[in-house]
Design an enzyme around this catalytic site. Structure first.
Site, PDB file in Angstrom:
ATOM      1  N   THR A 166       4.322  -2.509   3.502  1.00 45.01           N
ATOM      2  CA  THR A 166       4.601  -3.722   2.734  1.00 45.01           C
ATOM      3  C   THR A 166       3.381  -4.624   2.699  1.00 45.01           C
ATOM      4  O   THR A 166       2.552  -4.605   3.610  1.00 45.01           O
ATOM      5  CB  THR A 166       5.735  -4.569   3.346  1.00 45.01           C
ATOM      6  OG1 THR A 166       5.270  -5.133   4.596  1.00 45.01           O
ATOM      7  CG2 THR A 166       6.996  -3.770   3.559  1.00 45.01           C
ATOM      8  N   ASP A 194      -1.317  10.415   3.654  1.00 43.62           N
ATOM      9  CA  ASP A 194      -2.365  10.888   4.552  1.00 43.62           C
ATOM     10  C   ASP A 194      -2.343  12.402   4.553  1.00 43.62           C
ATOM     11  O   ASP A 194      -1.516  13.007   3.893  1.00 43.62           O
ATOM     12  CB  ASP A 194      -2.098  10.386   5.975  1.00 43.62           C
ATOM     13  CG  ASP A 194      -2.773   9.054   6.221  1.00 43.62           C
ATOM     14  OD1 ASP A 194      -3.633   8.682   5.405  1.00 43.62           O
ATOM     15  OD2 ASP A 194      -2.434   8.383   7.219  1.00 43.62           O
ATOM     16  N   ARG A 221       0.843  -1.190   0.000  1.00 49.59           N
ATOM     17  CA  ARG A 221       0.000   0.000   0.000  1.00 49.59           C
ATOM     18  C   ARG A 221       0.882   1.245   0.000  1.00 49.59           C
ATOM     19  O   ARG A 221       1.844   1.337   0.767  1.00 49.59           O
ATOM     20  CB  ARG A 221      -0.885  -0.019   1.252  1.00 49.59           C
ATOM     21  CG  ARG A 221      -1.856   1.138   1.366  1.00 49.59           C
ATOM     22  CD  ARG A 221      -2.677   1.015   2.659  1.00 49.59           C
ATOM     23  NE  ARG A 221      -3.514   2.193   2.851  1.00 49.59           N
ATOM     24  CZ  ARG A 221      -3.922   2.657   4.034  1.00 49.59           C
ATOM     25  NH1 ARG A 221      -3.578   2.029   5.141  1.00 49.59           N
ATOM     26  NH2 ARG A 221      -4.668   3.736   4.108  1.00 49.59           N
TER      27      ARG A 221
HETATM   28  N1  LIG Z   1      -3.477 -10.194   9.105  1.00 48.29           N
HETATM   29  C1  LIG Z   1      -2.415  -9.419   9.284  1.00 48.29           C
HETATM   30  N2  LIG Z   1      -1.599  -9.567  10.362  1.00 48.29           N
HETATM   31  C2  LIG Z   1      -0.523  -8.779  10.544  1.00 48.29           C
HETATM   32  N3  LIG Z   1      -0.183  -7.808   9.695  1.00 48.29           N
HETATM   33  C3  LIG Z   1      -0.962  -7.602   8.629  1.00 48.29           C
HETATM   34  C4  LIG Z   1      -2.103  -8.391   8.370  1.00 48.29           C
HETATM   35  N4  LIG Z   1      -2.672  -7.956   7.225  1.00 48.29           N
HETATM   36  C5  LIG Z   1      -1.917  -6.947   6.791  1.00 48.29           C
HETATM   37  N5  LIG Z   1      -0.875  -6.719   7.623  1.00 48.29           N
HETATM   38  C6  LIG Z   1       0.174  -5.698   7.540  1.00 48.29           C
HETATM   39  O1  LIG Z   1      -0.277  -4.585   8.293  1.00 48.29           O
HETATM   40  C7  LIG Z   1       0.195  -3.370   7.692  1.00 48.29           C
HETATM   41  C8  LIG Z   1      -0.987  -2.437   7.549  1.00 48.29           C
HETATM   42  O2  LIG Z   1      -0.556  -1.210   7.064  1.00 48.29           O
HETATM   43  P1  LIG Z   1      -1.459   0.096   7.099  1.00 48.29           P
HETATM   44  O3  LIG Z   1      -0.582   1.250   6.820  1.00 48.29           O
HETATM   45  O4  LIG Z   1      -2.655  -0.102   6.249  1.00 48.29           O
HETATM   46  O5  LIG Z   1      -1.787   0.110   8.655  1.00 48.29           O
HETATM   47  P2  LIG Z   1      -2.936   0.510   9.578  1.00 48.29           P
HETATM   48  O6  LIG Z   1      -2.331   0.515  10.910  1.00 48.29           O
HETATM   49  O7  LIG Z   1      -4.111  -0.382   9.355  1.00 48.29           O
HETATM   50  O8  LIG Z   1      -3.403   1.897   9.101  1.00 48.29           O
HETATM   51  P3  LIG Z   1      -2.899   3.382   9.140  1.00 48.29           P
HETATM   52  O9  LIG Z   1      -1.437   3.406   8.885  1.00 48.29           O
HETATM   53  O10 LIG Z   1      -3.706   3.984   8.034  1.00 48.29           O
HETATM   54  O11 LIG Z   1      -3.256   3.889  10.506  1.00 48.29           O
HETATM   55  C9  LIG Z   1       0.860  -3.773   6.384  1.00 48.29           C
HETATM   56  O12 LIG Z   1       2.246  -3.742   6.498  1.00 48.29           O
HETATM   57  C10 LIG Z   1       0.369  -5.203   6.149  1.00 48.29           C
HETATM   58  O13 LIG Z   1       1.305  -5.999   5.460  1.00 48.29           O
HETATM   59 MG   LIG Z   2       0.036   2.769   8.084  1.00 49.19          MG
END
Ligand SMILES: Nc1ncnc2c1ncn2[C@@H]1O[C@H](COP(=O)(O)OP(=O)(O)OP(=O)(O)O)[C@@H](O)[C@H]1O
Ligand SMILES: [Mg+2]
Length: 470
Positions: free
Chosen positions: A66, A57, A53
């Site tokens: 990743t 923001d 992704r």
């Molecule tokens: N089931 C899972 N368990 C652990 N890690 C995961 C799982 N699914 C996805 N991920 C990882 O979690 C991370 C999510 O990234 P993202 O930036 O979307 O985080 P977020 O904490 O949901 O959101 P934000 O950064 O917008 O607050 C990615 O690195 C992804 O690979």
């Molecule tokens: Mg994030």
């Protein structure tokens, strides 16, 4: 967990240097960077074909998260691909800005704080079983995370200790010095659900990105954004190993810290590792003793359980060499493998040659430059190119991770979906679990299992909508 999903998110710092004209604000520069992304995906928040992704923001910290991985080399490769994707965006933005009459150079830093006192992060995500006692797990892990900077800190030049956040509450050494961690001084809490203002070390927000009845996602936001692949290998590998140990149910002696927020600062500002940290039960232990304790537990656990991947010998060796190097105050055995030691070696040599002290502005600049992601300009990248920083990956592995997803997770399905939808010119939207064709919302794929690798469900979906539109 037998096989664990791990992912890492990196927020980058943007800076522009303008020799003559009005400087563009970082958020304007970031918008330039994301123009090609918006042109490609109609949004500044997209999933890209390698399953990761890429997003912007509010504010000016471009972020790359990743794809889900289960193997450390794939995690490192996907993360490194993020740097080169960001560098591509910088190069394009630079050209577009020049065409619009703005001069100046864009710098993108993979670090943890800017000169205005903002901190941004490198967030680790570890999948854990829902049945794991979350409180017990985080309590057992916290003293490890507070002292993990000994083995995974970036190192930082502290020119003006009085200017550090909360310096009145947590005074550090008064004179300028070199510390272990960039992030430590910005931590405000140990464990909480807030991610921005209060800045905890572990964020408890419960967003598993998977079947919430089975799994949780442990969100560790205390880490420095490492440059070195070997440091990253140790950081993720050791943390995963300790999670396994805790998950195995073996009771660990209680090392609960009395003041984690103070302890993380005390640890950072003492390269000897010897400052006593107060434990909740009234005893004290040094950061080095706490790390030695966890290392011994991990060695014990491995001796009983056997290795679960091929990097464990390398990880255990580097972990123990790093603690020995600190104990002996001779860093020469780790100064190509651990970020703070690589940086410290370069900085001390430079300072000696030029007769500088830690309050020299030039050293602060070089500290920034270490994190500049430009392949031919960034100090770390230059050191790596001349063999002063060890590698885990080959260039070919990083190159492959640009466009290809990790092989063992649902990122494969995401890749397939993106490629097919784009080839067919169909509008779509997605998040970590969903893949939706905007005109066929009833056929949305909902992939709760992050270990799903069978791409035939994606092909079936496209076959279904093709026959529906015939
Ligand atoms: N089931 C899972 N368990 C652990 N890690 C995961 C799982 N699914 C996805 N991920 C990882 O979690 C991370 C999510 O990234 P993202 O930036 O979307 O985080 P977020 O904490 O949901 O959101 P934000 O950064 O917008 O607050 C990615 O690195 C992804 O690979
Ligand atoms: Mg994030």
């Amino acid at each position: 967990m037998e096989t664990r999903i791990i992912g890492v998110e990196t927020e980058y710092g943007v800076h522009t240097v303008h020799p003559t004209k009005r400087p563009l604000a970082p958020d304007e520069v970031a918008r330039y960077m994301f123009k090609p992304v918006v042109a490609w995906g109609n949004s500044s928040n997209v999933f890209i074909p390698n399953g990761s992704r890429l997003y912007l923001d509010v504010g000016s910290h471009p972020e790359y998260a990743t794809a889900e991985t289960t193997r450390l080399e794939e995690l490192l490769a996907s993360d490194a691909a993020g740097d080169s994707i960001m560098h591509m965006l910088v190069t394009q933005a630079q050209q577009a800005m020049a065409q619009d009459g703005f001069d100046g150079d864009i710098y993108l830093y993979r670090n943890n704080a800017d000169s205005l006192g903002n901190s941004y992060g490198s967030h680790e995500n570890y999948m854990i079983e829902r049945t794991t006692q979350y409180r017990r797990l985080t309590q057992a892990l916290l003293p490890f995370l507070v002292t993990r900077q000994l083995i995974a800190g970036n190192g930082v030049v502290i020119k003006d200790p009085a200017a550090l956040p909360l310096a009145d509450q947590f005074p550090s050494r008064a004179e300028p010095h070199f510390a272990f961690s960039q992030r430590a001084d910005y931590m405000h809490e140990a464990i909480s659900s807030s991610s921005t203002r209060a800045r905890p070390m572990i964020n408890t927000r419960d967003e598993p990105h998977s079947d919430s009845t089975k799994y949780r996602r442990l969100h560790v936001i205390v880490g420095d954004s490492n440059m070195s692949e070997t440091t990253q290998l140790l950081r993720f590998g050791a943390t995963d190993l300790l999670l396994r140990l805790i998950e195995s149910g073996k009771p660990l002696p209680n090392l609960q810290l009395a003041h984690p927020v103070r302890a993380i600062r005390q640890t950072s500002h003492d390269l000897t590792g010897n400052t006593p940290l107060d434990l909740a039960d009234g005893r004290t232990m040094t950061a080095l003793e706490i790390q030695e304790f966890y290392l011994a537990q991990a060695q014990d656990f491995l001796a009983r359980q056997g290795p679960h991947h091929d990097y464990l010998d390398q990880i255990m060796d580097l972990w123990s060499r790093t603690l020995q190097a600190i104990a002996r105050q001779d860093f020469s055995s780790i100064d190509t493998e651990i970020d703070w030691a690589i940086k410290h070696k370069f900085m001390t040599a430079y300072a000696t040659k030029n007769n500088l002290d830690w309050d020299a502005a030039r050293l602060v600049q070089l500290d920034m430059s270490y994190h500049d992601i430009h392949p031919q300009r960034g100090l770390f990248n230059l050191l790596e190119a001349r063999g002063a920083a060890a590698r885990v990956l080959t260039d070919a592995q990083v190159q492959a991770a640009h466009d290809n997803p990790p092989a063992t997770t649902r990122a494969l399905l995401r890749h397939r979906f993106i490629e097919t939808a784009r080839a067919m010119g169909m509008e779509y939207s997605m998040d970590w679990m969903h893949m939706k064709l905007n005109y066929y919302p009833m056929h949305t794929l909902y992939v709760r299992n992050p270990f799903e690798t069978d791409i035939s469900v994606v092909d079936e979906l496209f076959a279904k909508v093709a026959s529906a539109s015939d």
